[in-house]
Design a protein around this motif. Structure first.
Motif, short mmCIF file in Angstrom:
data_model
loop_
_atom_site.label_atom_id
_atom_site.label_comp_id
_atom_site.label_asym_id
_atom_site.label_seq_id
_atom_site.Cartn_x
_atom_site.Cartn_y
_atom_site.Cartn_z
N VAL A 132 0.85 -1.18 0.00
CA VAL A 132 0.00 0.00 0.00
C VAL A 132 0.89 1.23 0.00
CG1 VAL A 132 -1.75 1.28 1.28
CG2 VAL A 132 -1.80 -1.23 1.26
N ALA A 133 0.56 2.21 -0.86
CA ALA A 133 1.36 3.43 -0.94
C ALA A 133 1.28 4.19 0.38
CB ALA A 133 0.85 4.30 -2.08
N ASP A 134 2.41 4.75 0.79
CA ASP A 134 2.43 5.54 2.02
C ASP A 134 1.56 6.78 1.85
OD1 ASP A 134 4.17 3.77 3.09
OD2 ASP A 134 5.94 5.03 2.93
N PRO A 135 0.72 7.09 2.81
CA PRO A 135 -0.01 8.36 2.75
C PRO A 135 0.95 9.51 3.04
CG PRO A 135 -0.42 7.28 4.84
CD PRO A 135 0.40 6.32 4.02
N PRO A 136 0.63 10.71 2.59
CA PRO A 136 1.51 11.85 2.87
C PRO A 136 1.54 12.13 4.37
CG PRO A 136 -0.56 12.61 1.93
CD PRO A 136 -0.56 11.11 1.82
N PRO A 137 2.65 12.68 4.87
CA PRO A 137 2.74 12.96 6.31
C PRO A 137 1.65 13.92 6.80
CG PRO A 137 4.89 13.20 5.27
CD PRO A 137 3.90 13.02 4.17
N LEU A 138 1.38 14.97 6.00
CA LEU A 138 0.37 15.96 6.38
C LEU A 138 -0.38 16.42 5.15
CD1 LEU A 138 2.17 18.31 8.96
CD2 LEU A 138 0.06 17.03 9.37
N ARG A 139 -1.67 16.71 5.36
CA ARG A 139 -2.49 17.19 4.26
C ARG A 139 -3.59 18.08 4.79
NH1 ARG A 139 -7.10 14.87 1.43
NH2 ARG A 139 -7.22 15.71 -0.68
N LEU A 140 -3.79 19.21 4.11
CA LEU A 140 -4.94 20.08 4.37
C LEU A 140 -5.96 19.82 3.26
CD1 LEU A 140 -3.20 23.49 5.23
CD2 LEU A 140 -3.70 21.55 6.75
N ASP A 141 -7.17 19.48 3.65
CA ASP A 141 -8.22 19.15 2.68
C ASP A 141 -9.37 20.14 2.82
OD1 ASP A 141 -9.92 17.96 0.88
OD2 ASP A 141 -10.40 16.23 2.15
N GLY A 142 -9.44 21.09 1.89
CA GLY A 142 -10.52 22.07 1.89
C GLY A 142 -10.57 22.90 3.16
N VAL A 143 -9.42 23.30 3.68
CA VAL A 143 -9.37 23.98 4.98
C VAL A 143 -9.72 25.46 4.85
CG1 VAL A 143 -7.78 24.83 6.76
CG2 VAL A 143 -7.79 22.41 6.13
N THR A 144 -10.71 25.86 5.60
CA THR A 144 -11.07 27.27 5.76
C THR A 144 -10.96 27.61 7.24
OG1 THR A 144 -12.57 27.34 3.85
CG2 THR A 144 -12.95 28.96 5.60
N LYS A 145 -10.35 28.75 7.54
CA LYS A 145 -10.24 29.21 8.92
C LYS A 145 -10.74 30.64 9.00
CE LYS A 145 -9.19 29.13 13.28
NZ LYS A 145 -9.90 28.25 14.23
N GLN A 146 -11.75 30.83 9.86
CA GLN A 146 -12.34 32.15 10.05
C GLN A 146 -12.23 32.57 11.51
OE1 GLN A 146 -16.29 31.33 8.44
NE2 GLN A 146 -15.73 32.36 6.52
N TYR A 147 -12.06 33.87 11.70
CA TYR A 147 -12.01 34.46 13.04
C TYR A 147 -13.06 35.56 13.11
CZ TYR A 147 -7.36 32.30 13.25
OH TYR A 147 -6.31 31.41 13.22
N GLU A 148 -13.65 35.68 14.28
CA GLU A 148 -14.61 36.77 14.50
C GLU A 148 -13.89 37.94 15.15
OE1 GLU A 148 -17.63 36.77 13.36
OE2 GLU A 148 -17.44 34.72 12.63
#
Length: 240
Positions: free
Chosen positions: A19-35
């Motif tokens: 099985v192929a190694d998954p990547p160490p880190l991944r952002l998938d559709g990340v949105t970050k909002q602050y008020e």
């Protein structure tokens, strides 16, 4: 998610191969909002980003573009408003604060612009610092790492006895003490002259060649010259 079990050892059926190694880190559709007082601020907007093993990626953009927020997401220091952060193919949303601390210590190394060295400790002691609550003695590994980054003759020197470039090399050695999968660098050349910055970036390339995924968040075009891939973050949107 134990560090003692390395990815890629299992097979997915006798005829399908490893099985192929998954990547160490991944952002998938990340949105970050602050008020804030002026309303909702979107620091990251639907960001997809993968950290690849053995690759140096430079994340560039102006101040306020969301680079620090992205680094915090990759370092498991903050949670997205929407989207997910994946570590070795698994979402980290369900991890407790203690589990995240363990994962950061085992999987992620950090290098900061201001070095963050303890002034009363020697180079070896600073490098060993992330292992202070572990049972094993990491002195030999700390000495080896400092030697690898060209500081074998500065082992017992304190930060005030080191140049800016030497301090950054101590910080790099410290980030590698636990054999991380990912190295996150925040303005790694920010306090260095060009010649010293080039030497530090060359060392970062050597680290990546050993299979570590490196992400350098920076304003410095020099970092882009040493990177395998450069992406741009503008108003929270990732390009490239």
């Amino acid at each position: 998610m134990s560090k003692h079990v390395r990815e890629g050892d299992a097979t997915d059926g006798a005829d399908r191969g490893p099985v192929a190694d998954p990547p160490p880190l991944r952002l998938d559709g990340v949105t970050k909002q602050y008020e804030g007082g002026g309303g909702t601020v979107t620091a990251l907007n639907d960001v997809d980003f993968t950290v690849e093993r053995g690759e140096v990626t430079a994340v560039m953009g102006p101040s306020g573009s969301g680079k620090s927020t992205m680094l915090n997401m990759l370092g498991l220091l903050d949670d997205p408003t929407t989207g997910s952060v994946e570590l070795l193919g698994e979402p980290v949303a369900g991890l407790s604060a203690a589990e995240r601390t363990d994962v950061r210590r085992e999987r992620v190394g950090f290098v900061f612009q201001d070095f963050h060295l303890i002034p009363t400790l020697s180079a070896v002691e600073n490098v060993r610092l992330p292992t202070r609550f572990l049972d094993d003695d990491y002195t030999e590994r700390a000495v080896d790492l400092l030697t690898r980054v060209g500081l074998g003759d500065r082992l017992q020197h304190t930060p005030d006895e080191l140049s800016g470039g030497q301090k950054q090399r101590v910080a790099i050695a410290r980030s590698l003490i636990n054999e991380p999968d990912v190295l996150l660098a925040d303005e790694p050349t920010g306090n260095l002259d060009r010649d010293t910055g080039e030497a530090v970036l060359a060392e970062i390339n050597v680290i990546a060649a050993g299979g570590v995924g490196v992400v350098a968040v920076t304003h410095d075009d020099l970092v882009g010259e040493y990177a395998d891939r450069t992406v741009e973050l503008v108003d929270g949107v990732l390009r490239g």
